[in-house]
Design a protein around this motif. Structure first.
Motif, short mmCIF file in Angstrom:
data_model
loop_
_atom_site.label_atom_id
_atom_site.label_comp_id
_atom_site.label_asym_id
_atom_site.label_seq_id
_atom_site.Cartn_x
_atom_site.Cartn_y
_atom_site.Cartn_z
N HIS A 96 36.28 40.86 37.21
CA HIS A 96 37.70 40.65 36.98
C HIS A 96 37.99 39.16 37.08
O HIS A 96 37.70 38.54 38.10
N GLY A 97 38.52 38.59 36.01
CA GLY A 97 38.90 37.18 36.01
C GLY A 97 40.36 37.03 36.35
O GLY A 97 41.21 37.75 35.82
N THR A 98 40.65 36.11 37.25
CA THR A 98 42.03 35.89 37.67
C THR A 98 42.23 34.41 38.00
O THR A 98 41.27 33.74 38.38
N PRO A 99 43.44 33.90 37.86
CA PRO A 99 43.69 32.52 38.29
C PRO A 99 43.47 32.37 39.79
O PRO A 99 43.76 33.29 40.57
N ALA A 100 42.96 31.21 40.20
CA ALA A 100 42.65 30.95 41.61
C ALA A 100 43.83 31.22 42.53
O ALA A 100 43.66 31.70 43.66
N GLN A 101 45.05 30.94 42.06
CA GLN A 101 46.22 31.12 42.92
C GLN A 101 46.49 32.58 43.29
O GLN A 101 47.26 32.86 44.20
N ASN A 102 45.82 33.53 42.65
CA ASN A 102 46.01 34.95 42.97
C ASN A 102 45.08 35.47 44.06
O ASN A 102 45.24 36.60 44.53
N ILE A 103 44.09 34.67 44.45
CA ILE A 103 43.04 35.16 45.35
C ILE A 103 43.58 35.61 46.70
O ILE A 103 43.19 36.66 47.21
N ALA A 104 44.48 34.85 47.30
CA ALA A 104 45.01 35.23 48.63
C ALA A 104 45.67 36.61 48.56
O ALA A 104 45.44 37.46 49.43
N SER A 105 46.45 36.86 47.54
CA SER A 105 47.12 38.15 47.38
C SER A 105 46.09 39.27 47.17
O SER A 105 46.21 40.35 47.76
N ILE A 106 45.08 39.01 46.36
CA ILE A 106 44.06 40.02 46.08
C ILE A 106 43.26 40.33 47.35
O ILE A 106 42.95 41.49 47.62
N LYS A 107 42.97 39.31 48.16
CA LYS A 107 42.26 39.55 49.42
C LYS A 107 43.07 40.45 50.34
O LYS A 107 42.51 41.25 51.08
N GLY A 108 44.37 40.35 50.27
CA GLY A 108 45.22 41.16 51.13
C GLY A 108 45.51 42.55 50.59
O GLY A 108 45.62 43.51 51.34
N GLN A 109 45.63 42.67 49.26
CA GLN A 109 46.10 43.93 48.67
C GLN A 109 45.15 44.56 47.66
O GLN A 109 45.43 45.66 47.17
N GLY A 110 44.08 43.89 47.30
CA GLY A 110 43.21 44.40 46.25
C GLY A 110 43.82 44.12 44.89
O GLY A 110 44.78 43.36 44.76
#
Length: 180
Positions: A96-110
Motif C-alpha cells: 500500500h502506497g501512501t504519503p508519508a504524512q499519513n503514517i502516524a494515523s495508519i500506525k494508530g488506526q490501520g
C-alpha cells in the motif's frame, strides 16, 4: 495530452463519485450506457476518443462491456455499486502506497476505506509507490495479506488488478523505517 488527462479525470468523477453531476444513471453494478455518457458530457467526445481514454489509462480505471454499449469504473467508487467481486486468496504480501504524512494515523488506526468501498492494495512495490507519490513523498507499506486471509478477512481483485479489502488492521502492516 492535457485535454486527454482532463477528460479522463472527469470520467473518473462521474463514473466513480458523481454521476448526477451530468444527469447520468448508473445501474446497480456501476454500468452506464456509453450513448448516454457521450450525450451528457459537458465537452465533445466521440466513441473513438472515449475508447482511447479507456485503452490508454495506465491504471486501467475503466472497462467496457463486451459489446461496448456500457462503461464503468473498475473500482474506487464512493457511491453505492456492486462490482460483483468474488473473494479470492491473495498473495502472501501486498503493498500500500501512501504519503508519508499519513503514517502516524495508519500506525494508530490501520488502513480504512474512508469514503470508498475498499482499501486499495498493489501486488508490487512500484505500483504502490506511484499511488503514494500522488500526494507527497510515498511510503510503501507491506501488508501481510496471506495472514489476513487465513484469519478470515476477504480479498478481491478488480478487473484492473487492484487488490481490495475492507480494512487492514495495524497488526498486518509492516512499517519499515527506511521506506521511500
Amino acid at each position: 495530452m492535457k485535454e486527454h488527462t482532463k477528460n479522463s479525470k472527469f470520467l473518473s468523477l462521474v463514473l466513480r463519485h458523481q454521476p448526477e453531476k451530468i444527469g447520468l444513471s448508473l445501474d446497480e453494478n456501476g454500468w452506464a450506457k456509453v450513448e448516454d455518457l457521450l450525450e451528457k458530457l459537458p465537452f465533445e467526445l466521440d466513441f473513438d476518443s472515449l475508447k482511447y481514454i479507456v485503452d490508454s489509462s495506465d491504471k486501467q480505471r475503466f472497462a467496457f462491456s463486451d459489446d461496448f454499449t456500457m462503461i464503468r469504473a473498475n473500482q474506487g467508487h464512493s457511491i453505492k455499486v456492486d462490482l460483483q467481486l468474488i473473494a479470492i486468496q491473495p498473495p502472501e504480501i501486498l503493498y500500500h502506497g501512501t504519503p508519508a504524512q499519513n503514517i502516524a494515523s495508519i500506525k494508530g488506526q490501520g488502513l480504512h476505506k474512508g469514503k470508498r468501498h475498499h482499501v486499495h492494495l498493489s501486488a508490487d512495490v512500484e505500483t504502490a509507490a506511484r499511488v503514494g507519490n500522488r500526494r507527497g513523498r510515498a511510503v510503501v507499506l507491506k501488508i501481510k495479506a496471506g495472514e489476513m486471509h487465513r484469519q478470515g478477512i476477504d480479498f478481491y481483485i478488480s478487473n484492473n488488478r487492484v487488490w481490495l479489502t475492507e480494512a487492514v488492521p495495524t497488526e498486518f502492516i509492516v512499517f519499515e523505517e527506511n521506506n521511500n
